[in-house]
Design a protein around this motif. Structure first.
Motif, PDB file in Angstrom:
ATOM      1  N   LEU A 108      13.454  -8.179  -1.790  1.00 61.51           N
ATOM      2  CA  LEU A 108      12.475  -7.156  -1.866  1.00 61.51           C
ATOM      3  C   LEU A 108      12.837  -5.793  -1.073  1.00 61.51           C
ATOM      4  CD1 LEU A 108       9.294  -9.041  -1.128  1.00 61.51           C
ATOM      5  CD2 LEU A 108       9.744  -7.988  -3.143  1.00 61.51           C
ATOM      6  N   PHE A 109      13.744  -6.140   0.129  1.00 65.49           N
ATOM      7  CA  PHE A 109      14.237  -4.853   0.906  1.00 65.49           C
ATOM      8  C   PHE A 109      15.287  -4.223  -0.013  1.00 65.49           C
ATOM      9  CE2 PHE A 109      17.875  -3.784   3.425  1.00 65.49           C
ATOM     10  CZ  PHE A 109      17.440  -2.736   4.174  1.00 65.49           C
ATOM     11  N   LEU A 110      16.226  -4.717  -0.671  1.00 64.34           N
ATOM     12  CA  LEU A 110      17.285  -4.337  -1.430  1.00 64.34           C
ATOM     13  C   LEU A 110      16.824  -3.592  -2.550  1.00 64.34           C
ATOM     14  CD1 LEU A 110      20.188  -7.036  -1.257  1.00 64.34           C
ATOM     15  CD2 LEU A 110      19.929  -4.748   0.167  1.00 64.34           C
ATOM     16  N   GLY A 111      15.804  -4.297  -3.137  1.00 65.78           N
ATOM     17  CA  GLY A 111      14.946  -3.564  -4.517  1.00 65.78           C
ATOM     18  C   GLY A 111      14.200  -2.418  -4.019  1.00 65.78           C
ATOM     19  N   LEU A 161      16.728   0.080  -3.262  1.00 68.21           N
ATOM     20  CA  LEU A 161      17.652   0.820  -4.418  1.00 68.21           C
ATOM     21  C   LEU A 161      16.553   1.821  -5.339  1.00 68.21           C
ATOM     22  CD1 LEU A 161      19.994   0.754  -6.448  1.00 68.21           C
ATOM     23  CD2 LEU A 161      18.790  -1.445  -7.602  1.00 68.21           C
ATOM     24  N   ALA A 162      15.266   1.352  -5.432  1.00 67.36           N
ATOM     25  CA  ALA A 162      14.491   2.223  -6.034  1.00 67.36           C
ATOM     26  C   ALA A 162      14.227   3.637  -5.382  1.00 67.36           C
ATOM     27  CB  ALA A 162      12.871   1.643  -6.203  1.00 67.36           C
ATOM     28  N   PHE A 190       9.014   4.223  -0.905  1.00 67.92           N
ATOM     29  CA  PHE A 190       9.964   3.112  -1.238  1.00 67.92           C
ATOM     30  C   PHE A 190      10.747   2.537  -0.162  1.00 67.92           C
ATOM     31  CE2 PHE A 190       9.556   3.788  -6.228  1.00 67.92           C
ATOM     32  CZ  PHE A 190       9.124   2.357  -6.237  1.00 67.92           C
ATOM     33  N   ALA A 191      11.233   3.734   0.724  1.00 63.88           N
ATOM     34  CA  ALA A 191      12.186   3.468   1.935  1.00 63.88           C
ATOM     35  C   ALA A 191      11.364   2.704   2.723  1.00 63.88           C
ATOM     36  CB  ALA A 191      12.921   4.598   2.172  1.00 63.88           C
ATOM     37  N   LEU A 217       0.811  -1.158   0.056  1.00 64.75           N
ATOM     38  CA  LEU A 217       0.213  -0.043   0.190  1.00 64.75           C
ATOM     39  C   LEU A 217       0.901   1.368  -0.016  1.00 64.75           C
ATOM     40  CD1 LEU A 217      -2.819   1.486   0.271  1.00 64.75           C
ATOM     41  CD2 LEU A 217      -2.518   1.177   2.825  1.00 64.75           C
ATOM     42  N   VAL A 218       1.952   1.382   0.840  1.00 64.99           N
ATOM     43  CA  VAL A 218       2.765   2.494   1.094  1.00 64.99           C
ATOM     44  C   VAL A 218       3.425   2.811  -0.407  1.00 64.99           C
ATOM     45  CG1 VAL A 218       4.669   3.362   2.061  1.00 64.99           C
ATOM     46  CG2 VAL A 218       3.023   2.495   3.369  1.00 64.99           C
ATOM     47  N   SER A 219       4.012   1.623  -0.896  1.00 63.48           N
ATOM     48  CA  SER A 219       4.736   1.685  -2.290  1.00 63.48           C
ATOM     49  C   SER A 219       3.984   2.154  -3.208  1.00 63.48           C
ATOM     50  CB  SER A 219       5.444   0.425  -2.521  1.00 63.48           C
ATOM     51  OG  SER A 219       6.015   0.417  -3.781  1.00 63.48           O
TER      52      SER A 219
END
Length: 414
Positions: free
Chosen positions: A86-89, A92-93, A187-188, A28-30
């Motif tokens: 998913l965390f690193l992706g 990075l975004a 994203f963060a 939802l946040v993303s």
């Protein structure tokens, strides 16, 4: 078609899983940031004097790396912890969008720098997408996968209705940099919500990445229902993009009241998506894949309605039904995929399927460009509607499609 009523308790079951609540919250946040991003990205180019060519370059650099690296992302989704991917992706975004927001805010953004940030974001998406598909099946018990898939889409569909409007106000009032900064922040936040989810890595494979990719391709080809669905989906998505996304606004300008009526059409489609999610929370069809294929054919309805120059209320009704059909198709397909593809292969199978859908984007643009020279807009719309209907109908003729059904204790005891 066998239909089972959905008890309210089974809808609540996924919400009782803390990891699923975190996963939905991250989604939802993303989505709240990503829904604003296209508008902000476009205006970050326009505000610097860029035209169609510059915007096209930026959009291409965002899409191309996803296509190029998607298969690699699928391989790693089957051999590493999906929560880590998913965390690193997402991190990075977030970094890419954050850098872009700073360069736009300070006036140092150029078409090249905006495109470079898009390249990084597109690469991150190539690793995120395959990991997401298999993550739900690791968190939620198999018998509740459909409810989980529907609940996962519910907030995202709501955001699609509200966020673009909010993004327009933010960009108009404060400039594109603030909307891009918001996207980076979401994203963060999503990255840290996904960190540490109980998505254990599969046993380390003996083969290398290329060997894993070859094994994945062999598994993809061996599943007739999977590659035929992907092939039909590529045609269907290309025709939908050409008809609705590209030609729809032109038809609205010529036959209806322009932007106002086209906004109503898009709103009706978004409302249909929400309604489709609610349908999936209550309806559990037995023939999952056949329902997914048939429901996707509803996308032909608004194209045919506009091609026939039907009154606006009928076009709105057709768009609403198309939205319902698309969401039912997505939830049914996701559930069938998660139930019939082993966990150890879901990343790669999802990547091969996703590659077909993403290749439809340039294919749709090419179809429109070629058809524009030969036919008028309404004829092209009708051809797109016919392609969608034909793709769905032909896919329903594949016997394997009718064998990929809901796995339940009752079905397995037959």
């Amino acid at each position: 078609m066998k239909v089972a009523d959905q008890p309210l308790d089974s809808i609540r079951t996924p919400w009782r899983i803390a990891a699923f609540r975190r996963f939905v919250s991250a989604h939802l946040v993303s989505a709240a940031g990503s829904a604003m991003a296209p508008l902000a990205l476009a205006y970050s180019v326009i505000e610097r004097g860029g035209g169609a060519g510059s915007l096209g370059l930026v959009l291409a650099t965002n899409t191309l790396p996803t296509i190029v690296f998607l298969l690699v992302g699928g391989v790693y989704a089957d051999r590493l912890s999906r929560s880590r991917i998913l965390f690193l992706g997402n991190l990075l975004a977030a970094a890419a969008q954050g850098v872009l927001a700073v360069t736009v805010a300070t006036g140092h953004a150029t078409t090249a720098s905006i495109a470079a940030c898009g390249l990084v974001s597109g690469t991150a998406a190539a690793f995120i997408v395959p990991a997401v598909q298999g993550a739900v099946a690791q968190i939620v018990p198999e018998e509740h996968l459909q409810e989980a898939n529907a609940l996962l889409r519910l907030p995202g569909n709501a955001v699609k209705v509200l966020a673009p409007v909010a993004g327009g106000f933010v960009v108009a009032a404060s400039g594109a940099a603030w909307a891009l900064a918001w996207d980076a922040l979401t994203f963060a936040v999503a990255a840290f919500l996904l960190l540490g989810l109980p998505l254990a890595a599969p046993p380390a494979p003996a083969e290398g990445v290329l060997a894993g990719l070859r094994a994945g391709w062999a598994g993809f080809r061996a599943r007739t229902w999977l590659w035929t669905y992907t092939a039909a989906g590529t045609v269907l998505v290309a025709a939908w993009l050409a008809g609705f996304q590209l030609l729809g606004p032109l038809v609205a300008a010529r036959q209806y009241a322009g932007a106002r009526d086209w906004g109503l059409v898009q709103a009706a489609f978004s409302c249909g998506l929400l309604a489709g999610t609610l349908v999936c929370l209550r309806w559990k069809p037995y023939r999952l894949l056949a329902v997914a294929v048939a429901a996707s054919g509803a996308l032909a309805l608004p194209l045919a309605a506009m091609a026939a120059a039907l009154p606006l209320p009928l076009v709105l009704a057709a768009s609403l039904l198309a939205g319902v059909g698309l969401d039912v198709a997505i939830v049914a397909w996701s559930t069938a995929f998660q139930q019939h593809v082993p966990q150890a292969e879901q990343g790669r199978m999802s990547a091969f399927n996703g590659l077909g859908e993403r290749l439809a984007i340039p294919l749709g643009y090419l179809v429109t460009a070629l058809a524009a020279h030969a036919w008028d807009t309404r004829t092209t719309l009708l051809a797109c509607a016919a392609l969608i209907a034909a793709a769905a109908a032909l896919n329903l003729c594949v016997p394997d499609v009718h064998r990929v059904n809901r796995r339940t204790p009752q079905a397995e005891s037959r």
